[in-house]
Design a protein around this motif. Structure first.
Motif, short mmCIF file in Angstrom:
data_model
loop_
_atom_site.label_atom_id
_atom_site.label_comp_id
_atom_site.label_asym_id
_atom_site.label_seq_id
_atom_site.Cartn_x
_atom_site.Cartn_y
_atom_site.Cartn_z
N CYS A 133 48.87 48.66 47.43
CA CYS A 133 48.50 47.25 47.63
C CYS A 133 49.11 46.67 48.90
CB CYS A 133 48.90 46.41 46.43
SG CYS A 133 50.66 45.95 46.39
N ARG A 160 51.74 44.98 49.22
CA ARG A 160 52.42 43.69 49.03
C ARG A 160 53.55 43.73 48.01
NH1 ARG A 160 46.89 43.98 50.57
NH2 ARG A 160 46.27 42.12 51.71
N CYS A 161 53.59 44.73 47.17
CA CYS A 161 54.62 44.75 46.13
C CYS A 161 55.95 45.22 46.72
CB CYS A 161 54.20 45.64 44.96
SG CYS A 161 54.17 47.40 45.35
N TRP A 162 56.99 45.17 45.94
CA TRP A 162 58.33 45.53 46.41
C TRP A 162 58.37 46.99 46.87
CZ3 TRP A 162 62.37 48.79 44.80
CH2 TRP A 162 63.63 48.49 45.34
N GLU A 171 56.53 47.35 50.18
CA GLU A 171 57.35 46.77 51.24
C GLU A 171 58.51 47.69 51.60
OE1 GLU A 171 58.58 42.81 50.28
OE2 GLU A 171 56.63 41.96 50.82
N ASP A 207 53.11 49.13 42.60
CA ASP A 207 53.07 48.47 41.29
C ASP A 207 51.68 48.01 40.87
OD1 ASP A 207 55.48 48.35 39.96
OD2 ASP A 207 56.16 46.50 40.93
N ASN A 208 50.79 47.79 41.83
CA ASN A 208 49.61 46.96 41.53
C ASN A 208 48.26 47.65 41.54
OD1 ASN A 208 50.99 44.51 41.12
ND2 ASN A 208 51.23 44.26 43.33
N THR A 209 48.21 48.96 41.76
CA THR A 209 46.89 49.55 41.94
C THR A 209 46.42 50.41 40.77
OG1 THR A 209 47.95 51.34 43.18
CG2 THR A 209 46.99 49.55 44.46
N ASN A 210 47.20 50.48 39.72
CA ASN A 210 46.74 51.23 38.55
C ASN A 210 46.33 50.30 37.42
OD1 ASN A 210 46.19 52.89 36.45
ND2 ASN A 210 48.14 54.02 36.51
N PRO A 211 45.01 50.10 37.25
CA PRO A 211 44.57 49.20 36.18
C PRO A 211 44.90 49.75 34.79
CG PRO A 211 42.68 50.01 37.46
CD PRO A 211 43.90 50.68 38.00
N PHE A 260 41.91 48.08 48.52
CA PHE A 260 42.96 47.76 49.50
C PHE A 260 42.75 48.53 50.80
CE2 PHE A 260 44.88 46.62 45.40
CZ PHE A 260 45.13 45.28 45.67
#
Lengths: 391, 238
Positions: free
Chosen positions: A90, A92-94, A97, A105-109, A147
């Motif tokens: 993504c 943008r997550c920690w 970064e 953290d954010n790309t696995n639904p 993304f």
């Protein structure tokens, strides 16, 4: 469009499916110009990764031309040539970064599926089972890239696809395998497995300052490729005792750095899906963790064992006492591909490395069913298969 | 949820007495059924002695009203189902508070909420999806509001569904983002309405809240919620 679909254990089919569409604002659609079968696709093919469903589109090594972008993608436009890293990040997550893209953290639904297995979930992956997100893969004529503003790297005109395709996975994976070794000047690096990742780990070890590199395999074509740089030494494990040989070759000290580029057939306990596979998978675990055990045993005191080979479940009888007793460092994990693409592209452009030397089979998408079998059985001296989806 | 006491004192005594009696009777009978009875008795006695009931824990129930006083929840403790979940989000408490404080944002990541309409800065109307296309709605009010720290709300008296919730925003050190902790409580009513409320909170309420928080994190950090719905596969032949 045509797509290579998983159809059950040891069966893939080329199926006519609908074309992908933009679903989210950071998506792009890419027309695939070249795609490859990865060694880790064979874990899916052999049925050892749970949460595959009949009809899932395979493939996580692919490149092509952008044909459409979502409203939030401003750095790409139709016509751009891109390679697409296999972990979806993504940005943008920690974790992103901190440049740990494959732990996004954010790309696995479907993160909850992996969480039930491993505690936490990393990034979603293209074409690699529902527990890794269930994203349609790139062994198809078109693919949706989520993304797309974060990971895809633009490729300048004039560079052939075959030279840059492996920036998507195996070249950075080989590079990170060597990097995880923290090679110091004069180090001897031993690499188990001379498949594509092992071959790139060997080249990377040299580029990172190794004094000697020793390749371990038994397939002649692979050992020949390992040796083709004129300086890598080889050990055929079907003919000699690996520990004794390595010890002798290194003056009784052992290799300073060891790379397990074999891994094992991925497997796992998934609550409702794989109970019937567990026995089989466990049996495999006993067989295939051999390389990891051997690397731990052979490595010199205070050395490093780097594991780019895929492990997914539980491994039995790992000599942790050996690792502890010798003060070894172990490093492993999915490749943070995005950290290496730009740097490795420059090395390709400067001629320092030409990754296309591993390609043994050039076919069309229609040949996928046969090629999965050939690659799996290592017939016909098969090392790497690339497929052109264009009709 | 370790071994907190979730059984009240009279119930614990009853449990010990009944359990001991069953265990003694069961052992005396010297039959297979008797041993099963004594085992059950043992469990009951243990439950009474420790004050912790695993079945209550599994159901999220407590009959022990004495605990948790002083903890900052906007909900009076008592019967009902209580869920607590936390997520770490790469954003400031200020931005997260502002996003949540506008309750009309909640349906964007709470997947069983259909709509929230704010009447004024404190009162709002909530609509949730129920089974068989029916929906359930209630009025809620904000009862606790500390900017950038916490928001507490509850359904107002006379609502069809008694529920309450609070969200806490905790800044983490060294750029590690904000811990967002949610506590929800609801009393499931009986009948069809109860079924609707159950659907709202999912079959596994803790899981439901966890997944809602995951969507919140995705939305706040990336501006979208990761999905594969609508992508091609060999299951849909062209």
């Amino acid at each position: 469009m045509k797509a290579v679909c998983w159809w059950g254990k040891t069966e893939v089919r080329v199926v006519d499916v609908p074309e992908p569409e933009i679903l989210n604002p950071h998506d792009a659609i890419v027309r695939v110009t070249l795609t490859a079968i990865c060694g880790s696709d064979l874990h899916l093919y052999d049925g050892y990764v749970p949460t595959m469903m009949r009809g899932d589109i395979l493939g996580h090594e692919f490149m092509g031309e952008v044909v459409e972008v979502g409203e939030e993608v401003t750095n790409l436009r139709a016509g751009d040539r891109v390679i697409v890293p296999f972990p979806i990040a993504c940005g943008r997550c920690w974790f992103c970064e901190n440049r740990q893209w494959s732990l996004c953290d954010n790309t696995n639904p479907n993160a909850w599926m992996i969480e039930s297995l491993m505690g936490y979930s990393g990034a979603g992956l293209f074409g690699y089972s529902h527990m890794y997100g269930g994203y349609a893969g790139g062994q198809a004529q078109y693919v949706r890239v989520p993304f797309a503003d974060v990971s895809p790297l633009k490729i300048p005109d004039g560079l052939p696809d075959e030279k840059v395709l492996f920036l998507t996975d195996i070249l950075p994976t080989g590079w990170m395998a060597a990097e995880n070794c923290e090679i110091e000047a004069g180090d001897t690096v031993a690499v188990w497995g001379c498949g594509p990742v092992g071959l790139f780990a060997i080249r990377s070890a040299w580029m990172q300052g190794a004094g000697r590199v020793i390749a371990i395999d038994r397939f002649r074509e692979r050992l020949r490729l390992a040796q083709s740089d004129g300086r890598t030494e080889i050990v055929d494990y079907s003919e000699v005792n690996v520990f004794d040989t390595l010890k002798e070759m290194t003056g009784g000290r052992g290799p300073d750095r060891c790379i397990d580029a074999v891994g094992m057939e991925a497997h796992g306990h998934f609550p409702d899906a794989v109970l019937d596979r567990v026995k089989q998978a466990m049996k495999l675990t006993f067989d295939r963790a051999h390389v990891l055990r051997q690397a731990l045993h052979c490595c010199r005191k205070g050395g490093t064992v780097s594991i780019p080979g895929v492990y997914a479940g539980f491994v039995d009888k790992v000599p942790l006492g050996t690792a502890f007793g010798k003060g070894l460092t172990l490093k492993m994990g999915q490749t943070h591909v995005q950290n290496y693409t730009r740097m490795l592209l420059e090395k390709i452009m400067s001629g320092e490395i030409d990754p296309s030397f591993i390609i043994t089979h050039r076919v069309s998408l229609d040949d996928a069913p046969e090629m999965y079998r050939t690659f799996r059985d290592k017939q016909d001296d098969c090392v790497k298969v690339v497929m052109r989806p264009a009709a | 949820m370790q071994t907190e006491k979730n059984v009240n004192i009279p119930e614990r005594w009853a449990s010990v007495l009944l359990g001991s009696a069953l265990a003694t009777y069961g052992l005396k009978s010297r039959s297979r059924g008797g041993f099963a009875l004594s085992a059950l008795g043992g469990v009951l006695a243990w439950r009474g002695a420790t004050g912790h009931c695993m079945i209550y824990q599994a159901l999220g129930i407590s009959t022990n009203g004495e605990q948790r006083q002083g903890e900052q929840v906007s909900v009076p403790y008592g019967k009902g189902i209580r869920v607590e979940k936390a997520v770490t989000i790469n954003a400031s408490p200020e931005s997260l508070y502002a996003f949540w404080r506008n309750f009309e944002n909640l349906p964007r990541f709470m997947c069983n909420l259909e709509a929230v309409e704010c009447h004024d800065s404190l009162r709002s109307h909530w609509v949730a999806a129920g089974p068989a296309g029916m929906s359930v709605d209630w009025e809620a009010e904000i009862i606790n509001d500390i900017p950038n720290e916490l928001i507490g709300w509850r359904s107002i008296d006379g609502s069809k569904v008694d529920n309450a919730g609070s969200v806490h925003f905790n800044a983490l050190p060294d750029g590690r983002g904000t811990e967002v902790k949610v506590v929800l409580r609801y009393d499931p009513p009986a009948g069809l309405l109860g079924a609707a409320v159950s659907k709202l909170f999912g079959e596994d309420p803790a899981m439901q809240v966890q997944e809602d928080l995951r969507r919140l994190k995705m939305l706040v950090e990336t501006g979208e919620i990761a999905t594969t719905e609508g992508q091609p596969s060999g299951r849909k032949i062209a």
